[in-house]
Enzyme design. Structure first.
Site, PDB file in Angstrom:
ATOM      1  N   LYS A 126       0.817  -1.215   0.000  1.00 13.72           N
ATOM      2  CA  LYS A 126       0.000   0.000   0.000  1.00 13.72           C
ATOM      3  C   LYS A 126       0.854   1.269   0.000  1.00 13.72           C
ATOM      4  CE  LYS A 126      -4.375  -1.897   1.288  1.00 13.72           C
ATOM      5  NZ  LYS A 126      -5.462  -2.050   2.219  1.00 13.72           N
TER       6      LYS A 126
ATOM      7  N   ARG B 227      -3.750  -9.995   4.743  1.00 10.19           N
ATOM      8  CA  ARG B 227      -4.048 -10.061   3.306  1.00 10.19           C
ATOM      9  C   ARG B 227      -2.825  -9.548   2.564  1.00 10.19           C
ATOM     10  NH1 ARG B 227      -5.901  -6.676  -0.602  1.00 10.19           N
ATOM     11  NH2 ARG B 227      -7.425  -7.478  -2.093  1.00 10.19           N
TER      12      ARG B 227
HETATM   13  C1  7PJ Z   1      -8.121  -4.473   1.371  1.00 11.48           C
HETATM   14  C2  7PJ Z   1      -9.128  -5.264   0.841  1.00 11.48           C
HETATM   15  C3  7PJ Z   1      -7.919  -4.478   2.790  1.00 11.48           C
HETATM   16  C4  7PJ Z   1      -9.724  -6.049   2.924  1.00 11.48           C
HETATM   17  C5  7PJ Z   1      -8.156  -4.186  -0.750  1.00 11.48           C
HETATM   18  C6  7PJ Z   1      -5.126  -3.175  -2.042  1.00 11.48           C
HETATM   19  C7  7PJ Z   1      -6.426  -2.503  -2.212  1.00 11.48           C
HETATM   20  N1  7PJ Z   1      -9.925  -6.056   1.599  1.00 11.48           N
HETATM   21  N2  7PJ Z   1      -9.144  -5.071  -0.493  1.00 11.48           N
HETATM   22  N3  7PJ Z   1      -8.748  -5.288   3.504  1.00 11.48           N
HETATM   23  N4  7PJ Z   1      -7.499  -3.822   0.360  1.00 11.48           N
HETATM   24  N5  7PJ Z   1     -10.497  -6.805   3.715  1.00 11.48           N
HETATM   25  O1  7PJ Z   1      -4.993  -4.386  -1.969  1.00 11.48           O
HETATM   26  O2  7PJ Z   1      -4.135  -2.402  -2.000  1.00 11.48           O
HETATM   27  O3  7PJ Z   1      -7.069  -3.784   3.361  1.00 11.48           O
HETATM   28  S1  7PJ Z   1      -7.808  -3.629  -2.361  1.00 11.48           S
END
Ligand code: 7PJ
Length: 282
Positions: free
Chosen positions: A226, A260
């Protein structure tokens, strides 16, 4: 099992006694962090297989880019992207927990029909019909906080107390889920790093992640690649693996149950060090 040591995901319990890795599988042509390299079915399935072999327990399949400023995707286009991948993974990796990253009830429905075990919704089931849809299922759910929409969220994020406000929002969504008939053992909570937050907000949330555990639910954290990591280190998106691993380990150390991530094998290594330290401590 039950409570905070496990998350109910349809016919199984996701064991949370050890940190769990959720591998990101973007099937969006405009996804910023991997340049949309995994758009074809074969490439997506191969990449997911690699992540599973490297230590991912969950594969989070996303066909709708949620990065700041991203264009909206139609239901039919999202389905065309994610459903073939889901079906294929379900067949090839019956042990994997498959998560669908979507805010659209119609996509949730089709994904559950295709064998998804979990719904990861950056809109925390606030879309019309989403709560009811999932009340009629027994899948796992991740409720994420964000301030604003993908288009507006990074314009001017403001909070009096970011930890309190994010916690308050997640508590309210948890309550809305329970009122709709969703068992809380199905629900994980996520502060939504980077979604309508400045660097200072993100850092405060990471430092105080343990405060969210007081809500009594498993915590999921997504920091991988990020922009906050780029702001701190100066590294471009393609060069944030090391910072992402460190951030994932810090998140787990501060109370995250599930991380994640894009770089599964490296994250696994980092988490092994954390686990070894914990086991030594007894
Ligand atoms: C997240 C997500 C997160 C959850 C994305 C990226 C943007 N789902 N989907 N938590 N981020 N639960 O991966 O940079 O932080 S998309």
């Amino acid at each position: 099992m039950g409570g905070i040591n496990a998350l109910a995901c349809r016919n199984r319990w996701l064991d949370l006694n050890q940190p769990v890795i959720m591998g990101v599988l973007n099937v969006t042509p405009d996804s910023f962090s991997d340049g949309g390299c995994w758009t074809s079915l074969d490439a997506a399935v191969t990449h997911a297989s690699e992540m599973l072999a490297s230590g991912a327990t969950i594969i989070d399949i996303g066909g709708e880019s949620t990065r700041p400023g991203a264009a909206e995707v139609s239901v039919s286009e999202e389905l065309e992207r994610v459903i073939p991948v889901l079906r294929n993974l379900r067949k090839q990796h019956p042990q994997a927990i498959l998560s669908i990253d979507t805010s659209k009830p119609a996509v949730m429905r089709a994904a559950l029909d295709a064998g998804a075990h979990m719904v990861n919704d950056v809109n925390a089931l606030q879309t019309e019909g989403a709560l009811e849809m999932l009340a009629g299922s027994d899948c796992g759910i991740c409720l994420m906080h964000r301030q604003g929409t993908p288009v507006s969220m990074q314009l001017k994020p403001e909070y009096d107390d970011v930890v309190e406000e994010v916690g308050g929002f997640l508590a309210a969504r948890l309550k809305a889920c329970e009122a709709a008939g969703i068992d809380r053992r199905r629900i994980a909570l996520d502060p939504g790093f980077g979604f309508g937050k400045t660097l200072q907000h993100n850092l405060k949330l990471l430092d105080d992640l343990a405060a969210l555990r007081e809500l009594g639910q498993p915590i999921l954290a997504g920091l991988s690649r990020k922009s906050m990591l780029g702001k701190i280190t100066g590294a471009d998106t393609g060069d944030r693996m090391l910072a992402s691993v460190v951030a994932a380990v810090l998140a787990v150390n501060n109370g995250a149950d599930i991380v994640r991530v894009h770089d599964v094998s490296e994250t696994r290594q980092g988490l092994r060090i954390w686990q070894a330290m914990r086991q030594h401590a007894g």
